[in-house]
Design a protein around this motif. Sequence first.
Motif, PDB file in Angstrom:
ATOM      1  N   GLY A 133      23.628 -46.503  20.053  1.00  0.00           N
ATOM      2  CA  GLY A 133      24.257 -47.725  19.593  1.00  0.00           C
ATOM      3  C   GLY A 133      23.874 -48.084  18.171  1.00  0.00           C
ATOM      4  N   ASN A 134      22.825 -47.480  17.659  1.00  0.00           N
ATOM      5  CA  ASN A 134      22.379 -47.755  16.292  1.00  0.00           C
ATOM      6  C   ASN A 134      22.639 -46.566  15.367  1.00  0.00           C
ATOM      7  N   GLY A 135      23.367 -45.583  15.853  1.00  0.00           N
ATOM      8  CA  GLY A 135      23.627 -44.367  15.079  1.00  0.00           C
ATOM      9  C   GLY A 135      22.851 -43.172  15.590  1.00  0.00           C
ATOM     10  N   ASP A 136      21.822 -43.408  16.394  1.00  0.00           N
ATOM     11  CA  ASP A 136      21.040 -42.326  16.980  1.00  0.00           C
ATOM     12  C   ASP A 136      21.788 -41.759  18.189  1.00  0.00           C
ATOM     13  N   VAL A 137      21.566 -40.487  18.479  1.00  0.00           N
ATOM     14  CA  VAL A 137      22.215 -39.845  19.622  1.00  0.00           C
ATOM     15  C   VAL A 137      21.271 -38.864  20.291  1.00  0.00           C
ATOM     16  N   ILE A 138      21.496 -38.665  21.571  1.00  0.00           N
ATOM     17  CA  ILE A 138      20.834 -37.611  22.327  1.00  0.00           C
ATOM     18  C   ILE A 138      21.849 -36.480  22.418  1.00  0.00           C
ATOM     19  N   CYS A 139      21.416 -35.266  22.102  1.00  0.00           N
ATOM     20  CA  CYS A 139      22.341 -34.134  21.973  1.00  0.00           C
ATOM     21  C   CYS A 139      21.908 -32.927  22.789  1.00  0.00           C
ATOM     22  N   ILE A 140      22.893 -32.140  23.160  1.00  0.00           N
ATOM     23  CA  ILE A 140      22.678 -30.793  23.652  1.00  0.00           C
ATOM     24  C   ILE A 140      22.646 -29.911  22.402  1.00  0.00           C
ATOM     25  N   ASP A 141      21.584 -29.172  22.219  1.00  0.00           N
ATOM     26  CA  ASP A 141      21.401 -28.353  21.013  1.00  0.00           C
ATOM     27  C   ASP A 141      21.953 -26.951  21.256  1.00  0.00           C
ATOM     28  N   LEU A 142      23.105 -26.673  20.663  1.00  0.00           N
ATOM     29  CA  LEU A 142      23.709 -25.345  20.760  1.00  0.00           C
ATOM     30  C   LEU A 142      23.494 -24.544  19.478  1.00  0.00           C
ATOM     31  N   ASP A 143      22.657 -25.066  18.592  1.00  0.00           N
ATOM     32  CA  ASP A 143      22.374 -24.401  17.324  1.00  0.00           C
ATOM     33  C   ASP A 143      20.865 -24.438  17.034  1.00  0.00           C
TER      34      ASP A 143
ATOM     35  N   TRP B  88      18.248 -37.265  18.122  1.00  0.00           N
ATOM     36  CA  TRP B  88      18.482 -37.270  16.687  1.00  0.00           C
ATOM     37  C   TRP B  88      18.495 -38.705  16.177  1.00  0.00           C
ATOM     38  N   SER B  89      17.739 -38.965  15.126  1.00  0.00           N
ATOM     39  CA  SER B  89      17.642 -40.301  14.549  1.00  0.00           C
ATOM     40  C   SER B  89      18.364 -40.360  13.212  1.00  0.00           C
TER      41      SER B  89
ATOM     42  N   VAL C  72      24.640 -47.698  32.938  1.00  0.00           N
ATOM     43  CA  VAL C  72      23.275 -47.249  33.212  1.00  0.00           C
ATOM     44  C   VAL C  72      22.642 -46.744  31.918  1.00  0.00           C
ATOM     45  N   LEU C  73      21.575 -47.393  31.487  1.00  0.00           N
ATOM     46  CA  LEU C  73      20.832 -46.937  30.316  1.00  0.00           C
ATOM     47  C   LEU C  73      19.805 -45.924  30.799  1.00  0.00           C
ATOM     48  N   ILE C  74      19.908 -44.706  30.338  1.00  0.00           N
ATOM     49  CA  ILE C  74      19.019 -43.646  30.797  1.00  0.00           C
ATOM     50  C   ILE C  74      17.772 -43.652  29.921  1.00  0.00           C
ATOM     51  N   GLY C  75      16.640 -43.957  30.521  1.00  0.00           N
ATOM     52  CA  GLY C  75      15.390 -44.053  29.775  1.00  0.00           C
ATOM     53  C   GLY C  75      15.500 -45.143  28.730  1.00  0.00           C
ATOM     54  N   GLN C  76      15.035 -44.850  27.524  1.00  0.00           N
ATOM     55  CA  GLN C  76      15.132 -45.805  26.415  1.00  0.00           C
ATOM     56  C   GLN C  76      16.451 -45.615  25.661  1.00  0.00           C
ATOM     57  N   HIS C  77      17.383 -44.926  26.278  1.00  0.00           N
ATOM     58  CA  HIS C  77      18.623 -44.562  25.622  1.00  0.00           C
ATOM     59  C   HIS C  77      19.759 -45.448  26.112  1.00  0.00           C
ATOM     60  N   ALA C  78      20.970 -44.942  26.069  1.00  0.00           N
ATOM     61  CA  ALA C  78      22.151 -45.673  26.519  1.00  0.00           C
ATOM     62  C   ALA C  78      22.824 -44.891  27.643  1.00  0.00           C
ATOM     63  N   ALA C  79      24.081 -45.218  27.905  1.00  0.00           N
ATOM     64  CA  ALA C  79      24.802 -44.599  29.011  1.00  0.00           C
ATOM     65  C   ALA C  79      25.294 -43.198  28.654  1.00  0.00           C
TER      66      ALA C  79
END
Length: 190
Positions: A116-126, A139-140, A60-67
């Motif tokens: 998949g291209n090096g970008d990630v969606i993150c939980i920001d703990l900082d 993050w790009s 399942v690709l969530i939005g314009q993102h990945a699984a």
Amino acid sequence: MQELWARIETVLGRIVPGVLAAMPPGATEEEIAAVEAVMGVELPQDVRDSYRCHDGLPGVLIGQHAALYSLGEMADDWRERAVDAGDPPWDERAEDGVIRRDISWSAGWIPFIGIGNGDVICIDLDPPTPERRGQVIDWSHEGWRARYETAGLREFLEGFAADLEADRYQVDETGGAWSDSGLPLVMLKD
């Protein structure tokens, strides 16, 4: 979080039962604690609650993102990026109070979706301020920049559930180029 995942499961069960059947069970407290120990963090309650429902969401690709990563994938991606933690930014960026701009990568950015291209969606703990802890950032790798997505994982998944319920997703039975799981691929409609 259980009600939110029930909404997601209901739609997936209707549009792609094979993906619903392949959804992994929830992680145990021990598995969550082990990943937290590897990363040296305590995940926000909404993240812990979500992973107790399902340890990832393949196909399942969530939005314009990945699984959605499993906990193991989360820890693996975090380990790979941890070597860059604290590096200065590539360019001068003004602090905006939303996302730290004095570094290119933080060990407190916990990837939970890889593009998949090096970008990630993150939980920001900082974050730059404590009240923003747990926000979701995108993050790009191009310019090593991050942008704000939502206040937390719950809001991120609520947007996904609402899009599923509004029939904004389609199924590619072939699995598409993004899928290595052998499952049909669920993605946003064009």
